[in-house]
Each structure stands twice: as structure tokens, then as C-alpha cells.
Design an enzyme around this catalytic site. Structure first.
Site, PDB file in Angstrom:
ATOM      1  N   ASP A  54       0.818  -1.209   0.000  1.00 44.71           N
ATOM      2  CA  ASP A  54       0.000   0.000   0.000  1.00 44.71           C
ATOM      3  C   ASP A  54       0.855   1.265   0.000  1.00 44.71           C
ATOM      4  O   ASP A  54       2.076   1.206   0.187  1.00 44.71           O
ATOM      5  CB  ASP A  54      -0.900   0.016   1.245  1.00 44.71           C
ATOM      6  CG  ASP A  54      -1.842  -1.171   1.302  1.00 44.71           C
ATOM      7  OD1 ASP A  54      -2.349  -1.565   0.239  1.00 44.71           O
ATOM      8  OD2 ASP A  54      -2.062  -1.698   2.412  1.00 44.71           O
ATOM      9  N   TYR A 111       6.107  -9.856   6.967  1.00 45.03           N
ATOM     10  CA  TYR A 111       6.085  -8.399   7.138  1.00 45.03           C
ATOM     11  C   TYR A 111       6.516  -8.059   8.558  1.00 45.03           C
ATOM     12  O   TYR A 111       6.238  -8.806   9.501  1.00 45.03           O
ATOM     13  CB  TYR A 111       4.673  -7.844   6.926  1.00 45.03           C
ATOM     14  CG  TYR A 111       4.247  -7.641   5.489  1.00 45.03           C
ATOM     15  CD1 TYR A 111       4.341  -6.389   4.885  1.00 45.03           C
ATOM     16  CD2 TYR A 111       3.728  -8.690   4.741  1.00 45.03           C
ATOM     17  CE1 TYR A 111       3.925  -6.195   3.587  1.00 45.03           C
ATOM     18  CE2 TYR A 111       3.316  -8.511   3.428  1.00 45.03           C
ATOM     19  CZ  TYR A 111       3.417  -7.254   2.857  1.00 45.03           C
ATOM     20  OH  TYR A 111       3.014  -7.064   1.569  1.00 45.03           O
TER      21      TYR A 111
END
Length: 250
Positions: A54, A111
Site C-alpha cells: 500500500d 512483514y
């Protein structure tokens, strides 16, 4: 003769509108395609990224499959691309993948969400959430994060619209979430799964930190939301703390 190249990309996503190319926006994919066009003098190539990070999210190991109409010298090609790319984007490795390789099906993505609860280090603030509410209790935060591990319906922890949630699978499995302090004494929340939905990690972090502070909702509320009951979680942690660490295929 067509040739496929597998790129490993690192980037500081602060000034970009995410990975995927968008009209009138600066994106990582857009900059890569611009560099490819400048070097190859053609648009006869295809770019496919493994993860749609994003806006504002970083990466240490984004994987990108590039299909070309010719077979370049990989070392020279890597050097030329890095010269053509902005300084915030770097190709760290380039290889020729096996014929059966499919970038769409990784085994696991990792992540990290990084929180600085120590100081006001201006040189790292682009890459971490600044936490000014005291030192975080790692064990207490881990207990909250454990609620999200396993298979749940994450539709209330996603940036999907109601229409998208009818098409995109929201029942997902998170393999592991680990909370620890790194060598710089930052709090790291490590997420491991095959894939994540848009904003999923940031909404999980936001909700977990709210529960940690006894604000907005409780562990009971989290359990209900993970069954798709109630309203969408309203807190999205800032993008600056999130980084794609690794994508594993074998």
C-alpha cells in the site's frame, strides 16, 4: 526470444502511492516500468509484482517477474536499471527463474511492523511508528496478537469495500505473529502468512494497540470481529511502520 527475469526490490515507500501502477500517481511499479522503457526503448515487456504493498509501505524483498522480448546480460541489466531508478528504489538481485516458477503463489510472506517507544530519532521516523505512551510490554502485546493467529474472517480488519468483500476471500490464515525487540531496541511485530488483504496488518496493529491501552474495545470484541460480527475496526496504524521483509517460494 522472450526471457523472464526475477527481480528482488527494496524500496522506501514513503513518497509513493503503493506498488501497483495508478493514473496520475507515483508508484513503485510505475517507476520500474519507466526505467524499463528508458533502457529497452520499448514497452514490449510485462511486469508482475508478488505483493501489492500500500501507499507509504516499504519493502526489503519485493519480488517482481519481468518478461522481456530479449535476453539481457543480467548483471549489466541490473546495473542499468538501478541507474535509471529513483534512489528510493533498488534492485538487490536479479535471476532467471525456473520455467515452472509462478510468482502468484508464494509459500509465505513476512512483514514487520516497527514501533519506536524509546526516543525521537528523526533519522528513522520514515520507517517506524513513534510511540510516546511509555515502554511497550512485549509479553502483554504478544498475548493480544495471539488472538489473530490461525484461520479467521478478517473482513472487519481489511480495507475492502462491502462489494470487494463479496468477491475477495476474507477468511485467511495467519501462520505466526511474533512480538520482539530488535538490536536497536525497537518493538517489532512480525507477521507470517501466505498473503494478506489490503490494510489487514495495519488494522490488526491499530486494533491491538487500542486493546493494549484499554481503548475503544476489548479482547472479547476482537474475538467477535474475527468472526465477522460487529463493525469494521476503525483504527489503521500508519503505513510508515510496515515493511515487506521477505517472500518465500520454496
Amino acid at each position: 526470444m522472450k526471457m523472464k527475469c526475477l527481480l528482488s526490490l527494496s524500496y522506501d515507500g514513503t513518497d509513493y502511492s503503493g506498488w501497483i501502477i495508478q493514473p496520475n500517481q507515483r508508484t513503485i511499479q510505475g517507476e520500474l516500468e519507466k526505467a524499463l522503457k528508458a533502457i529497452t526503448k520499448t514497452t514490449n515487456f510485462k511486469v508482475l509484482g508478488a505483493s501489492k504493498t500500500d501507499a507509504g509501505v516499504h519493502a526489503l524483498d519485493q519480488k517482481v517477474l519481468v518478461t522481456l522480448e530479449f535476453a539481457p546480460n543480467l548483471d549489466q541489466f541490473k546495473g542499468a536499471l538501478n541507474k535509471a531508478l529513483p534512489k528510493a528504489i533498488r534492485i538487490t538481485n536479479i535471476t532467471k527463474p525456473e520455467a515452472e516458477f509462478d510468482i502468484r503463489y508464494p509459500i509465505q510472506k513476512t512483514y514487520h511492523y516497527i514501533i519506536n517507544d524509546q526516543d525521537d530519532d528523526i533519522f528513522s521516523q520514515r520507517f517506524e511508528l513513534r510511540w510516546s505512551k511509555g515502554l511497550i510490554d512485549i509479553k502483554a502485546l504478544q498475548e493480544i496478537m495471539n488472538l489473530f493467529v490461525g484461520t479467521h474472517d478478517f473482513k472487519l480488519f481489511s480495507g475492502l469495500t462491502s462489494q470487494e468483500a463479496q468477491i475477495i476471500k476474507t477468511v485467511r490464515q495467519i501462520d505466526e505473529i511474533t512480538v520482539f525487540r530488535n538490536s536497536n531496541n525497537r518493538v517489532v511485530i512480525e507477521f507470517q502468512a501466505k498473503g494478506f488483504i489490503r490494510y489487514q496488518i495495519r488494522m490488526i496493529v491499530g486494533a491491538a494497540l487500542a486493546v493494549y491501552q484499554n481503548k475503544h474495545f476489548s479482547k472479547v470484541d476482537l474475538r467477535e470481529k474475527l468472526q465477522g460480527i460487529g463493525e469494521k475496526s476503525p483504527i489503521v496504524a500508519p503505513a510508515c511502520g510496515l515493511c515487506l521483509q521477505k517472500i518465500k517460494y520454496s
